[in-house]
Scaffold this motif. Structure first.
Motif, PDB file in Angstrom:
ATOM      1  N   ILE A 135       0.624  -1.180  -0.016  1.00  0.00           N
ATOM      2  CA  ILE A 135       0.025  -0.038  -0.137  1.00  0.00           C
ATOM      3  C   ILE A 135       0.872   1.344   0.046  1.00  0.00           C
ATOM      4  O   ILE A 135       1.767   1.380   0.943  1.00  0.00           O
ATOM      5  N   SER A 136       0.778   1.874  -1.056  1.00  0.00           N
ATOM      6  CA  SER A 136       1.794   3.137  -1.184  1.00  0.00           C
ATOM      7  C   SER A 136       1.311   4.166  -0.320  1.00  0.00           C
ATOM      8  O   SER A 136       0.147   4.306   0.018  1.00  0.00           O
ATOM      9  N   ARG A 137       2.047   5.149  -0.024  1.00  0.00           N
ATOM     10  CA  ARG A 137       1.738   6.285   0.531  1.00  0.00           C
ATOM     11  C   ARG A 137       0.395   7.047   0.055  1.00  0.00           C
ATOM     12  O   ARG A 137      -0.469   7.668   1.033  1.00  0.00           O
ATOM     13  N   ASP A 138       0.059   7.074  -1.342  1.00  0.00           N
ATOM     14  CA  ASP A 138      -1.048   7.725  -1.706  1.00  0.00           C
ATOM     15  C   ASP A 138      -2.101   6.466  -1.743  1.00  0.00           C
ATOM     16  O   ASP A 138      -3.518   7.045  -2.343  1.00  0.00           O
ATOM     17  N   GLY A 139      -1.997   5.308  -1.093  1.00  0.00           N
ATOM     18  CA  GLY A 139      -3.348   4.541  -1.131  1.00  0.00           C
ATOM     19  C   GLY A 139      -3.289   3.371  -2.192  1.00  0.00           C
ATOM     20  O   GLY A 139      -4.002   2.732  -2.101  1.00  0.00           O
ATOM     21  N   LYS A 140      -2.574   3.590  -3.128  1.00  0.00           N
ATOM     22  CA  LYS A 140      -2.422   2.690  -4.286  1.00  0.00           C
ATOM     23  C   LYS A 140      -1.993   1.400  -3.796  1.00  0.00           C
ATOM     24  O   LYS A 140      -1.064   1.318  -3.159  1.00  0.00           O
ATOM     25  N   GLU A 141      -2.770   0.324  -4.355  1.00  0.00           N
ATOM     26  CA  GLU A 141      -2.389  -0.982  -3.777  1.00  0.00           C
ATOM     27  C   GLU A 141      -1.470  -1.852  -5.135  1.00  0.00           C
ATOM     28  O   GLU A 141      -1.888  -1.801  -6.111  1.00  0.00           O
ATOM     29  N   ILE A 142      -0.155  -2.225  -4.765  1.00  0.00           N
ATOM     30  CA  ILE A 142       0.705  -2.784  -5.719  1.00  0.00           C
ATOM     31  C   ILE A 142       1.016  -3.949  -5.349  1.00  0.00           C
ATOM     32  O   ILE A 142       1.476  -4.510  -4.519  1.00  0.00           O
ATOM     33  N   PRO A 143       0.610  -5.063  -6.376  1.00  0.00           N
ATOM     34  CA  PRO A 143       1.028  -6.443  -5.949  1.00  0.00           C
ATOM     35  C   PRO A 143       2.681  -6.526  -6.282  1.00  0.00           C
ATOM     36  O   PRO A 143       3.171  -5.927  -7.167  1.00  0.00           O
ATOM     37  N   ILE A 144       3.137  -7.234  -5.216  1.00  0.00           N
ATOM     38  CA  ILE A 144       4.702  -7.142  -5.115  1.00  0.00           C
ATOM     39  C   ILE A 144       5.098  -8.509  -5.203  1.00  0.00           C
ATOM     40  O   ILE A 144       4.776  -9.500  -4.528  1.00  0.00           O
ATOM     41  N   LYS A 145       6.358  -8.828  -5.234  1.00  0.00           N
ATOM     42  CA  LYS A 145       7.068 -10.165  -4.959  1.00  0.00           C
ATOM     43  C   LYS A 145       8.420  -9.615  -4.439  1.00  0.00           C
ATOM     44  O   LYS A 145       8.935  -8.603  -4.901  1.00  0.00           O
ATOM     45  N   ASP A 146       8.744 -10.196  -3.391  1.00  0.00           N
ATOM     46  CA  ASP A 146      10.238  -9.456  -2.548  1.00  0.00           C
ATOM     47  C   ASP A 146      10.849 -10.764  -1.968  1.00  0.00           C
ATOM     48  O   ASP A 146      10.550 -11.870  -1.797  1.00  0.00           O
ATOM     49  N   SER A 147      11.960 -10.488  -1.524  1.00  0.00           N
ATOM     50  CA  SER A 147      12.844 -11.145  -0.554  1.00  0.00           C
ATOM     51  C   SER A 147      13.609 -10.413   0.248  1.00  0.00           C
ATOM     52  O   SER A 147      13.687  -9.400  -0.068  1.00  0.00           O
ATOM     53  N   GLY A 148      13.774 -10.964   1.292  1.00  0.00           N
ATOM     54  CA  GLY A 148      14.633 -10.286   2.634  1.00  0.00           C
ATOM     55  C   GLY A 148      15.761 -11.023   2.901  1.00  0.00           C
ATOM     56  O   GLY A 148      15.495 -12.292   2.863  1.00  0.00           O
ATOM     57  N   ALA A 149      16.857 -10.390   3.138  1.00  0.00           N
ATOM     58  CA  ALA A 149      18.182 -11.020   3.546  1.00  0.00           C
ATOM     59  C   ALA A 149      18.936 -10.525   4.459  1.00  0.00           C
ATOM     60  O   ALA A 149      18.897  -9.180   4.570  1.00  0.00           O
ATOM     61  N   PRO A 150      19.522 -11.244   5.544  1.00  0.00           N
ATOM     62  CA  PRO A 150      20.453 -10.492   6.296  1.00  0.00           C
ATOM     63  C   PRO A 150      21.660  -9.894   5.787  1.00  0.00           C
ATOM     64  O   PRO A 150      22.104 -10.510   4.761  1.00  0.00           O
ATOM     65  N   ILE A 151      22.047  -8.679   6.364  1.00  0.00           N
ATOM     66  CA  ILE A 151      23.388  -8.148   5.784  1.00  0.00           C
ATOM     67  C   ILE A 151      24.328  -8.535   6.860  1.00  0.00           C
ATOM     68  O   ILE A 151      24.331  -8.174   8.155  1.00  0.00           O
ATOM     69  N   ILE A 152      25.067  -9.422   6.507  1.00  0.00           N
ATOM     70  CA  ILE A 152      26.395 -10.030   7.354  1.00  0.00           C
ATOM     71  C   ILE A 152      27.696  -9.748   7.089  1.00  0.00           C
ATOM     72  O   ILE A 152      28.006  -9.641   5.970  1.00  0.00           O
ATOM     73  N   LEU A 153      28.294  -9.062   7.924  1.00  0.00           N
ATOM     74  CA  LEU A 153      29.721  -8.684   7.847  1.00  0.00           C
ATOM     75  C   LEU A 153      30.540  -9.851   8.507  1.00  0.00           C
ATOM     76  O   LEU A 153      30.430 -10.330   9.570  1.00  0.00           O
ATOM     77  N   ASN A 154      31.615 -10.150   7.722  1.00  0.00           N
ATOM     78  CA  ASN A 154      32.812 -11.077   8.514  1.00  0.00           C
ATOM     79  C   ASN A 154      32.176 -12.319   8.603  1.00  0.00           C
ATOM     80  O   ASN A 154      32.569 -13.183   9.736  1.00  0.00           O
ATOM     81  N   ASP A 155      30.974 -12.941   7.788  1.00  0.00           N
ATOM     82  CA  ASP A 155      30.480 -14.403   8.097  1.00  0.00           C
ATOM     83  C   ASP A 155      29.702 -14.260   9.372  1.00  0.00           C
ATOM     84  O   ASP A 155      29.533 -15.688  10.126  1.00  0.00           O
ATOM     85  N   SER A 156      29.667 -13.406  10.273  1.00  0.00           N
ATOM     86  CA  SER A 156      28.924 -13.573  11.644  1.00  0.00           C
ATOM     87  C   SER A 156      28.190 -12.302  12.393  1.00  0.00           C
ATOM     88  O   SER A 156      27.111 -12.631  12.658  1.00  0.00           O
ATOM     89  N   ASP A 157      28.747 -11.174  11.848  1.00  0.00           N
ATOM     90  CA  ASP A 157      28.254 -10.033  12.441  1.00  0.00           C
ATOM     91  C   ASP A 157      26.884  -9.690  11.433  1.00  0.00           C
ATOM     92  O   ASP A 157      27.105  -9.266  10.249  1.00  0.00           O
ATOM     93  N   ASN A 158      25.730  -9.697  12.158  1.00  0.00           N
ATOM     94  CA  ASN A 158      24.361  -9.179  11.602  1.00  0.00           C
ATOM     95  C   ASN A 158      24.195  -7.703  11.688  1.00  0.00           C
ATOM     96  O   ASN A 158      24.148  -7.373  12.771  1.00  0.00           O
TER      97      ASN A 158
END
Length: 197
Positions: free
Chosen positions: A150-173
């Motif tokens: 739901i955009s700021r002006d109320g428009k409804e937009i179908p989306i597809k997405d993904s989320g991923a951790p931002i990891i530094l040095n293979d351990s620090d999120n």
């Protein structure tokens, strides 16, 4: 000194007889590479200059790297939003601004939900915050099918997405990166196929 730094990116080392708090405070505002109080040792000055030159080269490389990184993220054809570990927005690219209807300036340091408002298209219920899901699992996640932004002006937009951790040095999120795109055309094409069948 501030003008030299801002206009020409020249390193400044102060060599002065003044060490009072006011002078030091004003010098700090110009972010010098060194501050030497007279009398001084020539070796000390030489060392300070060598360190300043080295630090300036490192700073330039870092700025170039940051500029390249920012340009790359701004050039991606999908919306990109990054957050810190608290779920506060740290970056939005132009596509994310366009899809959400919010500006990166207004969104900075705000919780993700303030800008990235998503609901289930069928149930109309608010979707779980993807940042919390990524932080909780520490893994890459995808949104469920039938997600609407739901955009700021109320428009409804179908989306597809993904989320991923931002990891530094293979351990620090450090936080989470969300990548999402307008799925309107794909949904319409899919509907046409279903209707024709």
């Amino acid at each position: 000194a501030l003008e030299l730094k801002n206009k020409y990116n020249i390193s400044v080392i102060y060599l002065t007889a003044h060490a009072d708090d006011d002078t030091i405070f004003r010098a700090k505002l110009t972010e010098p590479y060194g501050y030497i109080v007279k009398p001084f040792d020539e070796t000390e000055l030489k060392s300070m200059i060598e360190i300043a030159v080295y630090k300036q080269k490192s700073d330039r490389k870092l700025k170039e790297s940051e500029k390249w990184f920012k340009t790359t993220l701004n050039s991606i054809g999908d919306g990109v939003i990054t957050t810190d570990m608290n779920g506060s927005i740290t970056f939005m690219n132009p596509i994310a601004e366009m899809l959400t209807g919010g500006s990166r300036t207004d969104a900075a340091d705000k919780p993700l939900e303030a800008v990235f408002n998503i609901i289930n298209e069928i149930t109309r219920e608010k979707c779980e915050n993807p940042v919390l899901k990524v932080i909780g699992t520490g893994q890459i996640i995808g949104l469920a099918n039938h997600t609407l932004l739901i955009s700021r002006d109320g428009k409804e937009i179908p989306i597809k997405d993904s989320g991923a951790p931002i990891i530094l040095n293979d351990s620090d999120n450090l936080g989470v990166v969300l990548v999402f795109q307008d799925d309107t055309d794909a949904r319409m094409a899919q509907k046409k196929i279903q209707d024709s069948e």
